[in-house]
Design a protein around this motif. Structure first.
Motif, PDB file in Angstrom:
ATOM      1  N   CYS A 183       0.693  -1.114   0.012  1.00  0.00           N
ATOM      2  CA  CYS A 183       0.111  -0.002  -0.050  1.00  0.00           C
ATOM      3  C   CYS A 183       1.000   1.313  -0.253  1.00  0.00           C
ATOM      4  CB  CYS A 183      -0.918  -0.006   1.246  1.00  0.00           C
ATOM      5  SG  CYS A 183      -2.386  -1.232   1.063  1.00  0.00           S
ATOM      6  N   THR A 184       1.880   1.228   0.670  1.00  0.00           N
ATOM      7  CA  THR A 184       2.925   2.196   0.751  1.00  0.00           C
ATOM      8  C   THR A 184       3.358   2.672  -0.583  1.00  0.00           C
ATOM      9  OG1 THR A 184       3.285   1.823   2.971  1.00  0.00           O
ATOM     10  CG2 THR A 184       5.025   3.203   1.531  1.00  0.00           C
ATOM     11  N   LEU A 185       3.785   1.792  -1.410  1.00  0.00           N
ATOM     12  CA  LEU A 185       4.425   1.703  -2.616  1.00  0.00           C
ATOM     13  C   LEU A 185       3.323   2.206  -3.653  1.00  0.00           C
ATOM     14  CD1 LEU A 185       6.659  -1.558  -3.086  1.00  0.00           C
ATOM     15  CD2 LEU A 185       7.450   0.574  -2.732  1.00  0.00           C
TER      16      LEU A 185
ATOM     17  N   ILE B 196       2.946  -0.398  10.650  1.00  0.00           N
ATOM     18  CA  ILE B 196       4.176   0.792  11.065  1.00  0.00           C
ATOM     19  C   ILE B 196       5.353   0.557  10.401  1.00  0.00           C
ATOM     20  CG2 ILE B 196       5.164   2.120  12.661  1.00  0.00           C
ATOM     21  CD1 ILE B 196       2.570   1.966  14.492  1.00  0.00           C
ATOM     22  N   ALA B 197       5.649  -1.080  10.676  1.00  0.00           N
ATOM     23  CA  ALA B 197       7.141  -1.469  10.311  1.00  0.00           C
ATOM     24  C   ALA B 197       7.027  -1.688   8.658  1.00  0.00           C
ATOM     25  CB  ALA B 197       7.212  -2.800  10.810  1.00  0.00           C
ATOM     26  N   GLY B 198       5.967  -1.981   7.998  1.00  0.00           N
ATOM     27  CA  GLY B 198       6.027  -2.133   6.687  1.00  0.00           C
ATOM     28  C   GLY B 198       6.265  -0.720   6.067  1.00  0.00           C
ATOM     29  N   VAL B 199       5.692   0.253   6.434  1.00  0.00           N
ATOM     30  CA  VAL B 199       5.929   1.819   6.163  1.00  0.00           C
ATOM     31  C   VAL B 199       7.175   2.252   6.153  1.00  0.00           C
ATOM     32  CG1 VAL B 199       4.914   3.888   6.331  1.00  0.00           C
ATOM     33  CG2 VAL B 199       3.351   2.386   6.179  1.00  0.00           C
ATOM     34  N   THR B 200       7.949   1.860   7.476  1.00  0.00           N
ATOM     35  CA  THR B 200       9.147   2.138   7.797  1.00  0.00           C
ATOM     36  C   THR B 200      10.049   1.533   7.065  1.00  0.00           C
ATOM     37  OG1 THR B 200       8.354   2.529  10.020  1.00  0.00           O
ATOM     38  CG2 THR B 200      10.779   2.179   9.730  1.00  0.00           C
ATOM     39  N   ALA B 201       9.899   0.178   6.398  1.00  0.00           N
ATOM     40  CA  ALA B 201      10.778  -0.210   5.658  1.00  0.00           C
ATOM     41  C   ALA B 201      11.119   0.587   4.312  1.00  0.00           C
ATOM     42  CB  ALA B 201      10.302  -1.657   5.296  1.00  0.00           C
ATOM     43  N   VAL B 202      10.004   0.869   3.794  1.00  0.00           N
ATOM     44  CA  VAL B 202      10.182   1.774   2.634  1.00  0.00           C
ATOM     45  C   VAL B 202      10.712   3.160   2.946  1.00  0.00           C
ATOM     46  CG1 VAL B 202       8.634   2.713   0.632  1.00  0.00           C
ATOM     47  CG2 VAL B 202       7.865   0.411   1.754  1.00  0.00           C
TER      48      VAL B 202
END
Length: 188
Positions: free
Chosen positions: A39-41, A82-88
């Motif tokens: 979703c962030t991508l 939050i971690a998934g968004v942070t990774a990007v």
């Protein structure tokens, strides 16, 4: 799949029924981290990238490792999101701004999301598990004896600030000692 051996295996007791929470939280974190990354991508106008989604899954798993036995399933999903968004975001920051060559995103995933996960113990822990650990205080501010409330974070008690401070000290220690040693080693 290795994380399903790592997190539940870290309990060192297959008869401790908390292992079921550990397994569920680990599974939820993996898929939620991958979906949050996707979703962030999309939000950045990019196409879903399988390698970044794998990093998002790994980010969720890394972030849930410390708090997996202490948080509710909904919190595992929030932590992994939050971690998934942070990774990007952190991965992009490390490559573009810090100009560090990190082709697999290890600094963002393991460094950033790992530290975030350690802090999450002091934020999302619900007090259901870990009775008598860390000299925690009960709701009245008295030291817990065995059988009292478990590890509790700031979302569940005003006394959770002590746990968050303990987790922050742990993070600072890792950054100073591990970061200092790594910097010195790589500089040489």
């Amino acid at each position: 799949l290795g994380w399903f051996g790592f997190n539940p295996g870290s309990t060192l007791s297959g008869t401790d029924l908390r292992i079921s929470f550990v397994i569920v939280n680990t599974m939820l974190a993996s898929i939620t981290g991958a979906l949050a990354t996707m979703c962030t991508l999309w939000a950045k106008g990019l196409k879903p990238d399988p390698t970044m989604m794998c990093n998002g899954m790994l980010a969720g798993l890394v972030a849930i490792t410390a708090p997996c036995a202490f948080v509710d399933p909904w919190a595992a999903m929030v932590i992994a999101s939050i971690a998934g968004v942070t990774a990007v975001g952190l991965g992009s920051f490390v490559e573009r701004k810090l100009k560090l060559d990190d082709p697999v995103g290890a600094i963002a995933v393991h460094g950033g999301c790992g530290l975030f996960g350690v802090l999450c113990v002091g934020i999302f822990s619900n007090g259901d598990y870990g009775q008598g650990w860390n000299g925690m205080l009960d709701a009245d501010g008295n030291p817990l004896a065995l059988g009292g409330n478990g590890v509790v974070g700031i979302l569940y008690s005003s006394h959770g600030w002590g746990q968050l401070a303990s987790q922050a000290i742990g993070c600072a220690t890792v950054l100073i000692v591990g970061g200092g040693m790594s910097y010195g080693f790589f500089k040489i």
